[in-house]
Design a protein around this motif. Structure first.
Motif, short mmCIF file in Angstrom:
data_model
loop_
_atom_site.label_atom_id
_atom_site.label_comp_id
_atom_site.label_asym_id
_atom_site.label_seq_id
_atom_site.Cartn_x
_atom_site.Cartn_y
_atom_site.Cartn_z
N ALA A 113 0.64 -1.22 0.07
CA ALA A 113 -0.08 -0.02 0.04
C ALA A 113 0.70 1.23 -0.13
CB ALA A 113 -1.17 -0.11 1.34
N GLY A 114 1.94 1.16 0.59
CA GLY A 114 3.10 2.36 0.94
C GLY A 114 3.56 2.60 -0.73
N LEU A 115 3.87 1.54 -1.46
CA LEU A 115 4.29 1.69 -2.81
C LEU A 115 3.34 2.29 -3.66
CD1 LEU A 115 6.12 -1.79 -3.21
CD2 LEU A 115 7.28 0.52 -3.37
N ARG A 116 2.08 1.92 -3.56
CA ARG A 116 0.97 2.53 -4.40
C ARG A 116 0.77 3.90 -4.06
NH1 ARG A 116 -0.95 -2.66 -3.37
NH2 ARG A 116 -2.47 -1.78 -1.74
N ALA A 176 13.59 -11.15 7.59
CA ALA A 176 12.39 -11.42 7.14
C ALA A 176 11.90 -10.70 5.85
CB ALA A 176 11.23 -11.02 7.91
N TRP A 177 13.00 -9.61 5.11
CA TRP A 177 12.46 -8.73 4.08
C TRP A 177 13.00 -9.63 2.89
CZ3 TRP A 177 9.60 -5.08 3.26
CH2 TRP A 177 9.89 -4.07 2.26
N PRO A 178 12.06 -9.38 1.73
CA PRO A 178 12.18 -9.89 0.22
C PRO A 178 13.72 -9.52 -0.17
CG PRO A 178 10.24 -8.44 0.30
CD PRO A 178 10.87 -8.37 1.64
N ASP A 179 14.28 -10.56 -0.79
CA ASP A 179 15.65 -10.26 -1.59
C ASP A 179 15.52 -9.52 -2.75
OD1 ASP A 179 14.94 -11.62 -3.46
OD2 ASP A 179 16.12 -13.25 -3.29
N GLN A 180 16.50 -8.83 -3.24
CA GLN A 180 16.63 -7.96 -4.28
C GLN A 180 15.65 -8.19 -5.44
OE1 GLN A 180 19.11 -9.31 -2.72
NE2 GLN A 180 21.13 -7.84 -2.95
N GLU A 181 15.77 -9.41 -6.05
CA GLU A 181 14.75 -9.80 -6.93
C GLU A 181 13.17 -9.67 -6.79
OE1 GLU A 181 16.29 -13.19 -9.09
OE2 GLU A 181 14.52 -13.29 -10.42
N ALA A 182 12.93 -10.07 -5.46
CA ALA A 182 11.44 -10.49 -4.96
C ALA A 182 10.98 -8.95 -4.60
CB ALA A 182 11.30 -11.08 -3.55
N ASN A 188 7.43 -3.41 -8.94
CA ASN A 188 6.73 -3.14 -10.31
C ASN A 188 5.20 -3.62 -10.51
OD1 ASN A 188 8.77 -2.34 -11.89
ND2 ASN A 188 9.62 -4.62 -12.37
N ALA A 189 4.70 -4.41 -9.32
CA ALA A 189 3.36 -4.77 -9.17
C ALA A 189 2.40 -3.69 -8.56
CB ALA A 189 3.36 -6.28 -8.36
N ASN A 190 3.20 -2.85 -7.97
CA ASN A 190 2.24 -1.83 -7.28
C ASN A 190 2.99 -0.36 -7.50
OD1 ASN A 190 1.02 -3.50 -4.88
ND2 ASN A 190 2.81 -4.43 -5.10
N HIS A 208 16.82 0.39 -5.08
CA HIS A 208 15.90 -0.20 -6.15
C HIS A 208 15.25 1.51 -6.89
CE1 HIS A 208 15.74 -4.27 -4.35
NE2 HIS A 208 15.48 -4.63 -5.29
N SER A 209 15.43 1.37 -8.26
CA SER A 209 14.87 2.50 -8.83
C SER A 209 13.63 1.82 -9.94
CB SER A 209 15.95 3.00 -9.64
OG SER A 209 16.89 3.45 -8.70
N ALA A 210 12.74 2.68 -9.98
CA ALA A 210 11.62 2.64 -10.92
C ALA A 210 11.07 3.88 -11.48
CB ALA A 210 10.56 1.63 -10.28
N ILE A 211 10.00 3.77 -12.41
CA ILE A 211 9.36 5.03 -13.01
C ILE A 211 7.85 4.74 -12.93
CG2 ILE A 211 9.10 6.10 -15.07
CD1 ILE A 211 12.00 6.49 -14.31
N LYS A 212 7.33 5.91 -12.56
CA LYS A 212 5.80 5.93 -12.68
C LYS A 212 5.44 5.95 -14.00
CE LYS A 212 1.68 8.06 -11.29
NZ LYS A 212 0.76 9.00 -10.65
N PRO A 213 4.48 4.64 -14.42
CA PRO A 213 4.30 4.89 -15.99
C PRO A 213 3.37 6.17 -16.51
CG PRO A 213 3.40 2.87 -14.71
CD PRO A 213 3.97 3.68 -13.61
#
Ligand SMILES: C[S@@+](CC[C@H](N)C(=O)[O-])C[C@H]1O[C@@H](n2cnc3c(N)ncnc32)[C@H](O)[C@@H]1O
Length: 214
Positions: A113-116, A176-182, A188-190, A208-213
């Protein structure tokens, strides 16, 4: 918990990371490639130590955190500060050119929810950078690091921190945190796309870096 760690927080960070925290903050600023006049949200900014580093770029950077105690511990830092929950941010849609969160996403109760929510307040085409503790990429070093997390880190925190129990939580939550790929898949899913990452200090931290579509 965070209200109680504000005092001595910056010092504890520097001791526990063997001084690497400064370099990790500088790398985040360089990765975001901020330009003067851009609007930037530093979410879970804590004492705003991460925000002042970003502001060196000339961008307008706001520190947001849900702990008044953490923000108060950084009251001397000359950046705007806003109390706000990462799952329900007090900003309009498409407000920021870039959003970043350092060592905070893991702590947000529902991090998806934080990512979204971060995507909602970022303009189309805007950038995201997430710094988080991750999975060391060299196996032998990974074993040493695991021992550090379980034994040495809580012991050192008992000496320097104002709330040592918080650092037992830190060690547990990192394991308990997901690794890099997960984590890239989750980003990408959020609300984001094209997520990639760079390992810092052999993967103790991943950026990690990403772009908002758009
Ligand atoms: C480990 S500190 C990181 C502080 C800072 N970014 C840094 O690099 O030093 C994590 C921060 O996440 C904040 N936090 C946890 N859950 C949050 C939420 N739901 N919304 C906003 N901040 C949150 C805590 O108050 C704390 O200040």
């Amino acid at each position: 918990m965070f209200d109680d760690v504000g005092k001595n927080y910056d010092l504890t960070n520097t001791v526990l990371s063997f001084g690497q925290d400064r370099r990790w903050r500088r790398r985040t600023r360089e990765r975001l490639n901020l330009r003067p006049g851009e609007r930037v949200l530093d979410l879970a900014a804590g004492t705003a130590v991460s925000t002042v580093e970003l502001a060196k770029s000339g961008a307008w950077c706001v520190a947001c955190d849900f702990s008044p105690g953490m923000l108060a511990a950084g009251a001397h830092r000359p950046v705007p500060k806003v109390v706000g929950d990462g799952m329900r941010l007090p900003f309009a849609d498409n407000t920021f050119d870039a959003v970043t969160i350092s060592y905070g996403l893991r702590n947000i109760h529902d991090f998806r929810a934080g990512l979204r929510e971060m995507a909602r307040v970022t303009r189309p085409g805007g950038r995201l950078t997430v710094n988080e503790f991750s999975t060391p990429v060299v196996p032998v070093f990974g074993t040493v690091y695991k021992e550090y997390l379980m034994r040495l880190l809580p012991a050192v925190a008992r000496v320097v921190s104002s709330n040592p129990e918080a650092y037992e939580y830190l060690a547990d939550s990192i394991r308990a945190w997901p690794d890099q790929e997960a984590l890239a898949r989750e980003i990408n899913a959020n609300g984001w796309q094209g997520c990639g990452w760079q390992n810092l200090t052999l993967g103790i931290v991943a950026m990690h870096s990403a772009i908002k579509p758009g």
